[in-house]
Design a protein around this motif. Structure first.
Motif, PDB file in Angstrom:
ATOM      1  N   LYS A 108      28.837 -63.312 -14.627  1.00  0.00           N
ATOM      2  CA  LYS A 108      30.297 -63.491 -14.666  1.00  0.00           C
ATOM      3  C   LYS A 108      30.963 -62.844 -13.461  1.00  0.00           C
ATOM      4  CE  LYS A 108      30.262 -64.896 -19.102  1.00  0.00           C
ATOM      5  NZ  LYS A 108      29.868 -66.267 -19.333  1.00  0.00           N
ATOM      6  N   MET A 109      30.466 -61.677 -13.091  1.00  0.00           N
ATOM      7  CA  MET A 109      31.130 -60.928 -12.026  1.00  0.00           C
ATOM      8  C   MET A 109      31.045 -61.626 -10.679  1.00  0.00           C
ATOM      9  SD  MET A 109      30.076 -57.017 -12.588  1.00  0.00           S
ATOM     10  CE  MET A 109      30.936 -56.371 -11.177  1.00  0.00           C
ATOM     11  N   LEU A 110      29.969 -62.359 -10.476  1.00  0.00           N
ATOM     12  CA  LEU A 110      29.759 -62.917  -9.144  1.00  0.00           C
ATOM     13  C   LEU A 110      30.706 -64.076  -8.851  1.00  0.00           C
ATOM     14  CD1 LEU A 110      25.876 -62.844  -8.757  1.00  0.00           C
ATOM     15  CD2 LEU A 110      27.554 -61.412  -7.618  1.00  0.00           C
ATOM     16  N   ILE A 111      31.222 -64.672  -9.905  1.00  0.00           N
ATOM     17  CA  ILE A 111      32.093 -65.830  -9.689  1.00  0.00           C
ATOM     18  C   ILE A 111      33.327 -65.391  -8.899  1.00  0.00           C
ATOM     19  CG2 ILE A 111      33.562 -67.497 -10.895  1.00  0.00           C
ATOM     20  CD1 ILE A 111      31.333 -67.609 -13.013  1.00  0.00           C
ATOM     21  N   ARG A 112      33.599 -66.130  -7.866  1.00  0.00           N
ATOM     22  CA  ARG A 112      34.745 -65.892  -6.956  1.00  0.00           C
ATOM     23  C   ARG A 112      34.558 -64.657  -6.077  1.00  0.00           C
ATOM     24  NH1 ARG A 112      39.920 -68.266 -10.224  1.00  0.00           N
ATOM     25  NH2 ARG A 112      38.774 -70.045 -10.996  1.00  0.00           N
ATOM     26  N   THR A 113      33.346 -64.255  -5.912  1.00  0.00           N
ATOM     27  CA  THR A 113      33.122 -63.229  -4.889  1.00  0.00           C
ATOM     28  C   THR A 113      32.477 -63.900  -3.685  1.00  0.00           C
ATOM     29  OG1 THR A 113      30.951 -62.701  -5.757  1.00  0.00           O
ATOM     30  CG2 THR A 113      32.778 -61.354  -6.530  1.00  0.00           C
ATOM     31  N   ASN A 114      32.442 -63.161  -2.593  1.00  0.00           N
ATOM     32  CA  ASN A 114      31.867 -63.656  -1.352  1.00  0.00           C
ATOM     33  C   ASN A 114      30.364 -63.428  -1.374  1.00  0.00           C
ATOM     34  OD1 ASN A 114      31.065 -63.558   1.562  1.00  0.00           O
ATOM     35  ND2 ASN A 114      33.243 -64.092   1.748  1.00  0.00           N
ATOM     36  N   ILE A 115      29.594 -64.396  -0.860  1.00  0.00           N
ATOM     37  CA  ILE A 115      28.140 -64.196  -0.923  1.00  0.00           C
ATOM     38  C   ILE A 115      27.705 -62.940  -0.171  1.00  0.00           C
ATOM     39  CG2 ILE A 115      27.206 -66.491  -1.427  1.00  0.00           C
ATOM     40  CD1 ILE A 115      26.939 -66.960   1.557  1.00  0.00           C
ATOM     41  N   ALA A 116      28.454 -62.490   0.776  1.00  0.00           N
ATOM     42  CA  ALA A 116      28.080 -61.274   1.505  1.00  0.00           C
ATOM     43  C   ALA A 116      28.174 -60.033   0.633  1.00  0.00           C
ATOM     44  CB  ALA A 116      28.978 -61.108   2.728  1.00  0.00           C
ATOM     45  N   ASP A 117      28.895 -60.132  -0.485  1.00  0.00           N
ATOM     46  CA  ASP A 117      29.063 -58.962  -1.343  1.00  0.00           C
ATOM     47  C   ASP A 117      28.063 -58.919  -2.500  1.00  0.00           C
ATOM     48  OD1 ASP A 117      31.162 -57.997   0.145  1.00  0.00           O
ATOM     49  OD2 ASP A 117      32.674 -59.091  -1.011  1.00  0.00           O
ATOM     50  N   VAL A 118      27.235 -59.951  -2.604  1.00  0.00           N
ATOM     51  CA  VAL A 118      26.349 -60.030  -3.772  1.00  0.00           C
ATOM     52  C   VAL A 118      25.443 -58.804  -3.866  1.00  0.00           C
ATOM     53  CG1 VAL A 118      24.444 -61.295  -4.798  1.00  0.00           C
ATOM     54  CG2 VAL A 118      26.410 -62.532  -3.918  1.00  0.00           C
ATOM     55  N   GLY A 119      24.805 -58.477  -2.745  1.00  0.00           N
ATOM     56  CA  GLY A 119      23.899 -57.328  -2.751  1.00  0.00           C
ATOM     57  C   GLY A 119      24.620 -56.060  -3.160  1.00  0.00           C
ATOM     58  N   ALA A 120      25.819 -55.891  -2.623  1.00  0.00           N
ATOM     59  CA  ALA A 120      26.581 -54.671  -2.922  1.00  0.00           C
ATOM     60  C   ALA A 120      26.942 -54.604  -4.393  1.00  0.00           C
ATOM     61  CB  ALA A 120      27.830 -54.629  -2.055  1.00  0.00           C
ATOM     62  N   ILE A 121      27.289 -55.757  -4.972  1.00  0.00           N
ATOM     63  CA  ILE A 121      27.661 -55.753  -6.387  1.00  0.00           C
ATOM     64  C   ILE A 121      26.426 -55.418  -7.233  1.00  0.00           C
ATOM     65  CG2 ILE A 121      28.400 -57.224  -8.293  1.00  0.00           C
ATOM     66  CD1 ILE A 121      30.293 -58.572  -6.256  1.00  0.00           C
ATOM     67  N   MET A 122      25.292 -56.002  -6.858  1.00  0.00           N
ATOM     68  CA  MET A 122      24.072 -55.689  -7.611  1.00  0.00           C
ATOM     69  C   MET A 122      23.752 -54.197  -7.538  1.00  0.00           C
ATOM     70  SD  MET A 122      21.696 -58.939  -6.711  1.00  0.00           S
ATOM     71  CE  MET A 122      20.339 -58.528  -7.781  1.00  0.00           C
ATOM     72  N   VAL A 123      23.892 -53.617  -6.346  1.00  0.00           N
ATOM     73  CA  VAL A 123      23.625 -52.184  -6.222  1.00  0.00           C
ATOM     74  C   VAL A 123      24.643 -51.394  -7.038  1.00  0.00           C
ATOM     75  CG1 VAL A 123      23.544 -50.248  -4.617  1.00  0.00           C
ATOM     76  CG2 VAL A 123      22.529 -52.432  -3.976  1.00  0.00           C
ATOM     77  N   SER A 124      25.881 -51.856  -7.026  1.00  0.00           N
ATOM     78  CA  SER A 124      26.918 -51.087  -7.723  1.00  0.00           C
ATOM     79  C   SER A 124      26.705 -51.111  -9.229  1.00  0.00           C
ATOM     80  CB  SER A 124      28.305 -51.637  -7.380  1.00  0.00           C
ATOM     81  OG  SER A 124      28.579 -52.786  -8.153  1.00  0.00           O
ATOM     82  N   LEU A 125      25.982 -52.122  -9.735  1.00  0.00           N
ATOM     83  CA  LEU A 125      25.636 -52.137 -11.162  1.00  0.00           C
ATOM     84  C   LEU A 125      24.332 -51.381 -11.388  1.00  0.00           C
ATOM     85  CD1 LEU A 125      26.404 -55.861 -12.045  1.00  0.00           C
ATOM     86  CD2 LEU A 125      27.810 -53.876 -12.543  1.00  0.00           C
ATOM     87  N   GLN A 126      23.758 -50.905 -10.332  1.00  0.00           N
ATOM     88  CA  GLN A 126      22.457 -50.233 -10.346  1.00  0.00           C
ATOM     89  C   GLN A 126      21.416 -51.115 -11.025  1.00  0.00           C
ATOM     90  OE1 GLN A 126      22.842 -46.155 -11.604  1.00  0.00           O
ATOM     91  NE2 GLN A 126      20.846 -45.673 -10.779  1.00  0.00           N
ATOM     92  N   THR A 127      21.307 -52.309 -10.513  1.00  0.00           N
ATOM     93  CA  THR A 127      20.397 -53.287 -11.088  1.00  0.00           C
ATOM     94  C   THR A 127      18.948 -52.850 -10.931  1.00  0.00           C
ATOM     95  OG1 THR A 127      21.956 -54.999 -10.529  1.00  0.00           O
ATOM     96  CG2 THR A 127      19.701 -55.697 -10.939  1.00  0.00           C
ATOM     97  N   CYS A 128      18.214 -52.915 -12.030  1.00  0.00           N
ATOM     98  CA  CYS A 128      16.812 -52.505 -11.998  1.00  0.00           C
ATOM     99  C   CYS A 128      15.982 -53.610 -12.660  1.00  0.00           C
ATOM    100  CB  CYS A 128      16.667 -51.173 -12.742  1.00  0.00           C
ATOM    101  SG  CYS A 128      14.979 -50.612 -12.887  1.00  0.00           S
ATOM    102  N   PRO A 129      15.545 -54.611 -11.894  1.00  0.00           N
ATOM    103  CA  PRO A 129      14.823 -55.730 -12.509  1.00  0.00           C
ATOM    104  C   PRO A 129      13.613 -55.333 -13.364  1.00  0.00           C
ATOM    105  CG  PRO A 129      15.405 -56.261 -10.265  1.00  0.00           C
ATOM    106  CD  PRO A 129      15.748 -54.821 -10.466  1.00  0.00           C
ATOM    107  N   PRO A 130      12.830 -54.316 -12.999  1.00  0.00           N
ATOM    108  CA  PRO A 130      11.659 -54.031 -13.847  1.00  0.00           C
ATOM    109  C   PRO A 130      12.019 -53.712 -15.284  1.00  0.00           C
ATOM    110  CG  PRO A 130      11.830 -52.427 -12.046  1.00  0.00           C
ATOM    111  CD  PRO A 130      12.846 -53.482 -11.794  1.00  0.00           C
ATOM    112  N   GLU A 131      13.201 -53.173 -15.533  1.00  0.00           N
ATOM    113  CA  GLU A 131      13.530 -52.851 -16.929  1.00  0.00           C
ATOM    114  C   GLU A 131      14.082 -54.070 -17.658  1.00  0.00           C
ATOM    115  OE1 GLU A 131      16.375 -49.698 -16.851  1.00  0.00           O
ATOM    116  OE2 GLU A 131      18.072 -51.027 -16.575  1.00  0.00           O
ATOM    117  N   ILE A 132      14.377 -55.139 -16.908  1.00  0.00           N
ATOM    118  CA  ILE A 132      14.839 -56.358 -17.580  1.00  0.00           C
ATOM    119  C   ILE A 132      13.653 -57.057 -18.231  1.00  0.00           C
ATOM    120  CG2 ILE A 132      15.911 -58.614 -17.290  1.00  0.00           C
ATOM    121  CD1 ILE A 132      17.367 -57.471 -14.861  1.00  0.00           C
TER     122      ILE A 132
END
Lengths: 458, 603, 180
Positions: free
Chosen positions: A432-456
């Protein structure tokens, strides 16, 4: 502890920045967001960002929020269909599908994003996981309880100790064993050191996601110092395998206390430096402020926990709300901020980092000299756990992290499953969050959520 | 203002130009792993017993127990050693923490590499590595850190005050919870099985206790031992001496677990639990002389094979030394009878009060039966032959124990001296202590042995319990002379014994004549060992047998003598103890079967 | 017992209530009652935080156990709600409309256990397992060891020996006969 004293601790660390929330520990603190908070409590049928009913929270924050379009009825954005998802007509030629990932700057582990973009703006996003599925929860079925320990900690690679803790605690609870007091202090020490080394990566990593690499180097150096301490105490740098059902696997080495306390000075020094080069950096501010906004009303709707929720005004921390180990014997206050965007979330982690260093110093001074560090446990090869089930959680650097453990009375667990913060943050919320954001910010948003794929995918 | 600060502030990064670098210049040499680092394995090959606990705990399957040329398989050491596959190892060190002997450790070596991928699978300690002598690295944490329980579950026992004038069984037996807890301690290595003379399936029946499948455990025991009630109480438990858990803690209470299984099956459930019968489909018949452990064991297995078996017993009841040597407080008669009754219920015929050699000759048995097994045991007490032993109040322990077991009155005086340091000496000591208590209300017994306490052949628990029962134990003294005055025994003169055996292991006691003592007593009992009485072997039979130079009978692996129809086993050949007797009986039964099929020759 | 539990008990059929800790209570309800109960707990009892949804395979009883864990941030208590459904054609009412992340859990359960949640968004899309062609792998009957032995190519390596068996061969093989 009195409120005044609490405030002293935080104001010593952060000056005026921290605004304590009196009597409102679990609700968004900002009066402005009261409306949206009510909407959030109302339930799941409310709006989502990008939906045609409009995202709540925009009103009071739109001046910062350059990437949520002021008028979403413009043709630029596809309309939402019945299921609340945008209806994208790829044949119109307006939209492009982009596969982003599986590697992202600053994210440990792999996951992909299927983005539908219009120009450089994202109109729809889907997360794809499956790069890291190791089937741990299946593997546990044929492992003795003690054998689960060296396996389970891989469920979240960068912060493995929380796994060890919640697993050990769950086994102890189901079998009626209590870890000795010293073990509890040592467990807290390791959990906080683990949080600290994680934050030393992720705080400067937020800058790294925008191309500001220098803080990452500094953070990594201080993190290495913490890993040195881990190596001394536990025998390992990343996978510590230090806590096991019954207690821990070693006492403090000689001189450890002094060395660790000294290392904490490096952490404070680093915090000051990163403040200078990242948080007080006009480029970083411009990129981070207003980007990846989390409305307070989303917190319960999406199951948002940890710093991501605390940056939105919610005072939620498992260590305070459900005190485990001996956290109730420490003096500290949970940092809470408002207006959860990339900048605020980075800032709250920066505050967490210093609070954690402070906690480590407190813990080091409280670990008793004498006493056993492991309770007697039955033969690890024949240890049958009485039939039962429990859910044990702890506060990881990313928020509530818990294991649900079911025992059928045998020596092998019937079911162990992990509830990791990224499971909700990086799928339902991120999409949901990524909608209407700039693709250049995707990485930053993922980091800001502290995304940790191994725990998914575990 | 703040906008300007946001532009200038990042430039503080330039400050770092003035700082010293933090990198380690030569990490390969300057940065060894920490003292607890978990690096490549080390194994002390001498200490390791190849129990495989490391393999069992390894969650990645990185450890395999492999054959190595450098180590021999022997009792208490499988001869296997762990091989580690570093393609799998996750360096968790649980193998170190659970190691039974403490031989396995991790070094702090972490930078070793090799071009050959196969080099990453090796046997630590056997395949020499540069870090073999590293002092640092992961060792089992100390203290109070165990992945198992070192102490065995305490056996509930009657307290000394309760038992000192009673012949009720002292050991009460494990409860269900106690037995399961004790069975849980077992690491299932199976090292014990080779040492048990009967090679009982110990790990399997312990597993049956753990899984509460006691009837199955009972069946497992009967495969190799038809006297579990007896062995569960008085076995010399050589298995426990080699138990892997015994290296750093108490060995598993294997004997008590066996007793727990045996006790759990009620007498009238035997048939249902074991489902055995004598098919009686063989037309050959066998005579067994002596209804002790060897005879009973052989009778059981021969009966199951379908042979007709007839036993001849000199005493009025079966059991041999188990009945007439071992006091009731250690082995109650009902437990013994339960085992014997089941064997006899399989259609084994027994004739009591018949002494072969006196009431019937061995030659007569030879004529009437296709094969004969003798297991007549050691019932003739040996004498020290010191001056005074011919006095009428000098007795042999085995004679008194036998008479007492038969219910006959035995002589008892107020002050008794007993010579001997084995279990028979403890049995007579403790029996007489009870009788003294009953008769005189107090104990006054001095038991002396050549051996000092650390090398006394008696079980430690026998020694401890005798002390608790107020017996005066005097180990390390050699008897010299019995003091007799007016034809009354006054006591025993002794000298300090320095050593019992010479360097060749021969009995050759050395004394210090300057250290003497005198133990007062008006009755003296010798319990220094028993000899065999094989007078029933007629000259013609005896001439056809092989003897060693020292006069011992020679039999082959199946206890077959040179007179091929004659099998000889038990204490006469091997022992003395019950479990050897049982094992001999089992093997002799198989030998007799082979002999009767024409498949076995004495060679 | 917590006050709210009494309230719930008046409205919903719940049983096997167990207070595992003072901040965690687990109980069982009927599968038809789960979604109404979750809705009630969220809207009226303050259980606004959805923690997790998972399944346990009780293959011996031919049942799947579904466990929903909720948290009340005000009262600081966790609640575990169990419901049992048959393993055959396993299906459960979807709760995706209550919390946004529930759909993800349901999608995982569909893939890993084969439990269907009709109406749940993207429930049939592949999640972790792209191109999986075997039975749902978290079902107990799926043998992961057998699968890996058949699918991959393990290095043979050395032969491992059981110490007890090895000693039997080495030391007393002729003393011993396997009966039956």
């Amino acid at each position: 502890m009195t409120m005044k004293k609490k405030n002293d601790i935080l104001s010593r660390l952060f000056g005026k920045e921290h605004r304590p929330q009196e009597n409102k520990h679990n609700q968004p603190a900002d009066a402005d967001s009261g409306k949206s908070s009510d909407a959030g409590k109302g339930g799941g049928t409310g709006s989502v960002p990008g939906s045609d009913s409009g995202a709540s929270g925009e009103a009071h924050y739109s001046d910062h929020n350059h990437n949520i379009a002021p008028d979403h009825t413009e043709d630029k954005y596809p309309r939402n269909g019945k299921d609340g998802k945008p209806e994208v007509d790829l044949s119109s030629g307006k939209y492009t599908k982009v596969w982003q990932g599986p590697n992202h700057p600053g994210v440990t582990g792999n996951m992909s994003l299927e983005l539908t973009i219009c120009g450089d703006e994202i109109v729809d996003a889907k997360t794809h996981v499956g790069y890291l599925h190791r089937g741990f929860e299946k593997l546990f079925e044929r492992r003795l309880y003690m054998q689960v320990m060296p396996t389970c900690l891989r469920m979240c690679v960068p912060e493995s100790d929380t796994n060890e803790y919640v697993f050990s605690e769950a086994v102890e609870e189901l079998s009626g064993i209590e870890a000795p007091e010293k073990a509890k202090w040592l467990r807290m020490l390791v959990l906080e050191m683990s949080r600290l080394q994680m934050l030393l990566r992720v705080v400067p990593g937020q800058g790294g996601a925008f191309g500001l690499g220098i803080g990452v180097q500094w953070g990594m150096y201080v993190r290495e110092l913490i890993l040195d301490l881990f190596e001394e105490l536990t025998g390992g740098r990343i996978y510590h395998m230090y806590m096991l059902p019954g207690g821990v696997r070693g006492d403090l080495p000689e001189g450890f206390r002094e060395r660790a306390i000294k290392t904490m000075d490096e952490v404070y020094r680093f915090a000051q430096r990163i403040d200078d080069v990242m948080f007080n950096n006009s480029v970083f501010k411009k990129r981070a402020t207003g980007t990846g906004y989390i409305d307070p009303s989303w917190v319960d709707r999406f199951g948002i926990v940890g710093p991501n929720a605390r940056a939105a005004g919610y005072n939620r921390d498992v260590r305070k709300d459900h005190p485990y180990l001996l956290y109730d014997q420490l003096e500290w206050e949970v940092p809470v901020l408002e207006k959860s965007d990339v900048y605020t979330r980075a800032r709250i982690r920066w505050m967490d980092m210093q609070v954690t260093a402070d906690l480590i110093k407190q813990i080091l001074n409280k670990i008793p000299e004498k006493g056993s560090f492991k309770a007697p446990t039955p033969n690890a090869l024949n240890w049958r756990i009485p039939r039962g089930e429990t859910y044990v959680k702890a506060e990881a650097s990313r928020g509530e992290f818990g294991y649900y453990v079911v025992s059928d009375g045998s020596a092998y667990p019937r079911r162990i499953t992990l509830r990791g913060p990224s499971y909700t943050h990086a799928i339902a919320l991120l999409e949901k969050m990524l909608i209407r954001t700039n693709i250049a910010d995707v990485g930053a948003i993922m980091v800001s959520l502290q995304t940790c794929p191994p725990e998914i995918e575990r | 203002m703040s906008k300007l600060k946001d532009i200038l502030s990042p430039f503080t990064a330039w400050n770092n130009l003035a700082r010293d670098p933090v990198t380690i210049k030569d990490p390969i040499n300057d940065r060894p792993g920490a003292a607890r680092y978990r690096g490549f394995h080390q194994n002390d090959i001498e200490k390791c017993i190849g129990c495989g606990a490391c393999e069992s705990i390894c969650e990645t399957g990185a450890i395999r127990m492999v054959e190595v040329d450098e180590v021999e398989t022997k009792e208490g050491d499988s001869g296997l050693r762990p091989e580690v596959d570093y393609g799998r190892c996750c360096f968790c060190a649980l193998c170190v923490d659970i190691c039974s002997t403490g031989s396995l450790t991790l070094s702090n070596e972490y930078i070793w590499v090799d071009e050959d991928p196969e080099a990453f699978t090796f046997v630590p300690g056997i395949d020499k590595k540069p870090w073999d002598n590293n002092q640092d690295g992961w060792k089992k944490p100390e203290p109070d850190y165990e992945l198992n329980i070192k102490e065995r579950v305490r056996m509930p026992e009657m307290q000394a005050e309760e038992r000192e004038n009673s012949f009720v069984e002292i050991v009460k037996g494990y409860s269900r919870e106690q037995a399961i807890a004790e069975a849980d301690r077992c690491i299932d290595c199976g090292l014990c099985q080779a040492t048990c003379p009967a090679h009982m399936d110990i790990p399997d029946y312990i597993r049956a206790v753990r899984e509460e499948n006691l009837k199955e455990g009972f069946r497992i025991m009967y495969k190799t031992n038809p006297l579990p009630e007896v062995c569960g109480r008085i076995c010399t438990h050589k298995c426990e001496d080699v138990c892997a858990m015994g290296h750093r803690g108490d060995p598993i209470a294997i004997r008590w677990l066996k007793r727990y299984i045996a006790d759990s099956v009620d007498e009238n459930e035997y048939q249902e639990a074991l489902q055995q019968e004598n098919p009686k489909d063989k037309d050959k018949s066998i005579a067994i002389v002596g209804a002790g452990p060897t005879g009973l064991s052989a009778a059981y297995y021969l009966a199951l094979m379908g042979y007709s078996v007839k036993m001849f017993e000199a005493q009025p009841r079966a059991g041999g030394m188990m009945r007439y040597g071992i006091p009731e407080y250690r082995l109650p008669y009902n437990a013994l009878d339960q085992d014997i009754d089941y064997i006899l219920s399989l259609g084994v015929d027994i004739q009591y009060n018949t002494r072969v050699g006196k009431d019937i000759t061995l030659d007569a048995l030879h004529e009437k039966y296709d094969s004969v097994l003798v297991g007549t045991g050691l019932h003739a007490g040996k004498s020290t032959r010191i001056p005074g032993t011919d006095h009428e109040h000098v007795y042999q322990a085995v004679d008194l124990l036998r008479e007492f077991s038969k219910g006959n009155e035995i002589p008892i005086s107020e002050k008794i001296v007993i010579i001997g340091g084995g279990n028979v000496a403890m049995d007579i000591t403790r029996t007489l202590a009870r009788l003294q208590n009953q008769k005189y209300g107090q104990v006054n017994i001095t038991t002396t042995s050549l051996e000092t306490e650390d090398v006394m052949p008696a079980d430690q628990e026998e020694i401890d319990e005798a002390r608790e029962e107020k017996v005066n134990l005097k180990p390390g003294w050699g008897p010299q002379k019995i003091e007799i005055e007016n034809n009354k025994i006054k006591g025993l003169h002794v000298q300090r014994c320095l050593s019992v055996f010479d360097e060749n292991g021969r009995f050759n006691p050395q004394f210090d004549e300057s250290q003497t003592d005198f133990f007062e007593g008006d009755m003296l009992i010798e319990a220094i060992g028993q000899g065999m009485d094989i007078s029933y072997l007629s000259k013609s039979i005896r001439d056809g047998l092989d003897f060693t130079q020292r006069g011992r009978l020679v039999v082959n692996d199946y206890f077959q003598s040179k007179q091929e129809w004659l099998f000889i086993g038990g204490d006469i050949i091997q022992g003395p103890d019950v479990i050897h007797g049982i094992a001999n009986g089992h093997k002799a039964a198989r030998g007799i079967d082979m002999y009767l099929r024409g498949d076995l020759r004495y060679e | 017992m917590h006050q709210f539990l009494k309230e719930i008990q008046n409205r919903f059929p719940i049983h096997d209530v167990k207070e595992q800790r003072k901040n965690l209570t687990l109980f069982t309800t009927e599968k038809e009652q789960v979604v109404p109960l979750l809705t009630h707990l969220r809207d009226h009892e303050g259980f606004t935080h959805f923690v997790l949804l998972t399944a346990v395979d009780w293959i011996e009883e031919d049942l799947f156990q579904l466990t929903y864990i909720l948290n009340n941030p005000e009262k600081k208590v966790d609640l575990g709600i169990r419901a049992y459904i048959g393993r055959e054609n396993a299906s459960m009412e979807s709760a995706h409309h209550l919390w946004e992340q529930v759909a993800t859990y349901q999608r995982e359960l569909k893939e890993m256990f084969g439990i269907d949640f009709p109406g749940s968004p993207r429930v049939d899309e592949e999640f972790f397992l792209e191109g999986w062609d075997d039975i749902p792998p978290m079902r107990r009957e799926f043998d992961s060891k057998k699968y890996s032995e058949e699918t991959y190519f393990p290095r043979p390596g050395s032969k491992s020996h059981d110490p007890g068996e090895y000693m039997k061969q080495k030391l007393y093989s002729d003393d011993y006969e396997e009966e039956e």
